[in-house]
Design an enzyme around this catalytic site. Structure first.
Site, PDB file in Angstrom:
ATOM      1  N   LYS A 187       0.828  -1.212   0.000  1.00 26.55           N
ATOM      2  CA  LYS A 187       0.000   0.000   0.000  1.00 26.55           C
ATOM      3  C   LYS A 187       0.858   1.257   0.000  1.00 26.55           C
ATOM      4  CE  LYS A 187       0.600   1.172   4.513  1.00 26.55           C
ATOM      5  NZ  LYS A 187       0.898   2.492   5.122  1.00 26.55           N
ATOM      6  N   THR A 244      -3.612   5.684   3.582  1.00 24.65           N
ATOM      7  CA  THR A 244      -2.311   6.184   3.165  1.00 24.65           C
ATOM      8  C   THR A 244      -2.357   6.848   1.789  1.00 24.65           C
ATOM      9  OG1 THR A 244       0.047   5.582   3.232  1.00 24.65           O
ATOM     10  CG2 THR A 244      -1.408   4.124   2.020  1.00 24.65           C
TER      11      THR A 244
END
Length: 314
Positions: A187, A244
């Site tokens: 990620k 994120t």
């Protein structure tokens, strides 16, 4: 419980602050100058300013003193420092349970943290990974969040999830270590891509498409490595990815934003002042994808920007 927190970056300090309300917590860093600063200021002004240490939080003078009589070692170093830290823990307290809270693949080896642990810890030592959508500043503020603690030992994961759980920090347990670690690592690469997209002004539609296709890449690689598909639909998959890729506190998204401004990677990292795990992880993810024959076009594009001089937006 006595918890030894190793690593005094923003995340290590935030976890130490949070856990002090329920446990006896010690905090230590290898950086002697930083340790001296924190002892004098009773605050981590270098990485987490504005959050004074409670009187109950102990700053250990050495790793040996930190680990003395500890019930758990909580390692919150960058992934690059995990192997040496686990080696040192094993040398001092070979039977001490360990949980790590770092995200990424080890440079050069492409090892996930649990593979490093298997090499450095004695057989039978309980260990696991703590991960999920969480910005250090918000944890330090006491804002609500949820994490996952994964271990091959289901009882260890459950029992320590209960111990780490609090009113504002919900901790779930899992046995899918590979899935949790893969989602946490990849990620960060997608967040760099999201930052570039946002920095180029491509809009919310493009960001949504990128997050969705990024999740597909994470799931394909994670499944190839042995992760469970449902893990990528949870906190350490889509949850961490959304945070994120969209949050202004994301270091990796910030890297992408600054690259989109035309800044050089070396200057971006120097300006950031914190470790952005996605930079080192991107190269390892690309190598793993090639080895496993997994199609990861977003990762490939990020690597071209980071390491081959491709201008963002080209």
């Amino acid at each position: 419980m006595k918890i030894a927190v190793i690593g005094a970056g923003a995340w290590g300090s935030a976890l130490a602050l949070n856990l002090t309300a329920k446990h006896q917590v010690g905090l230590w860093t290898r950086n002697a100058a930083h340790l001296t600063e924190m002892a004098a200021e009773r605050c981590n002004n270098r990485y987490l300013p504005g959050f004074p240490f409670p009187a109950a939080l102990h700053l250990a003078a050495s790793l040996d003193s930190l680990l003395e009589d500890a019930d758990l070692a909580l390692v919150v170093t960058p992934t690059a420092g995990l192997r040496q830290t686990l080696h040192d823990i094993a040398a001092h307290s070979p039977a001490l349970p360990v949980i790590w809270a770092c995200k990424g693949f080890e440079a050069a080896t492409a090892c996930l943290p649990h593979q490093i642990a298997a090499a450095e810890l004695a057989a039978g030592v309980p260990h696991g990974v703590l991960s999920g959508p969480s910005f250090a500043k918000e944890i330090a503020q006491g804002l609500p969040a949820a994490l996952t603690l994964a271990s091959a030992d289901a009882a260890f994961a459950h029992d320590w999830a209960v111990e780490l759980h609090s009113a504002r920090l919900r901790v779930y347990s899992s046995t899918d270590v590979i899935g949790v670690e893969t989602g946490a690592a990849v990620k960060n690469v997608m967040a760099i891509a999201a930052g570039i997209s946002d920095g180029m002004g491509y809009g919310h539609n493009a960001r949504a498409a990128l997050i969705t296709r990024g999740l597909a890449e994470i799931t394909r690689l994670g499944h190839a490595l042995g992760g469970h598909p449902e893990t990528f639909m949870g906190l350490t998959g889509v949850g961490d990815l959304i945070l994120t890729c969209t949050g202004d506190l994301s270091r990796n998204r910030t890297v992408g934003l600054k690259l989109a401004q035309g800044k050089l990677l070396a200057d971006v990292l120097a300006e950031l002042g914190h470790v952005a795990e996605g930079v080192n992880t991107a190269a390892e993810v690309q190598r793993l994808a090639q080895r496993e024959n997994v199609d990861m076009p977003i990762t490939q594009a990020v690597c071209r920007v980071l390491f081959e001089g491709l201008a963002p937006g080209k």
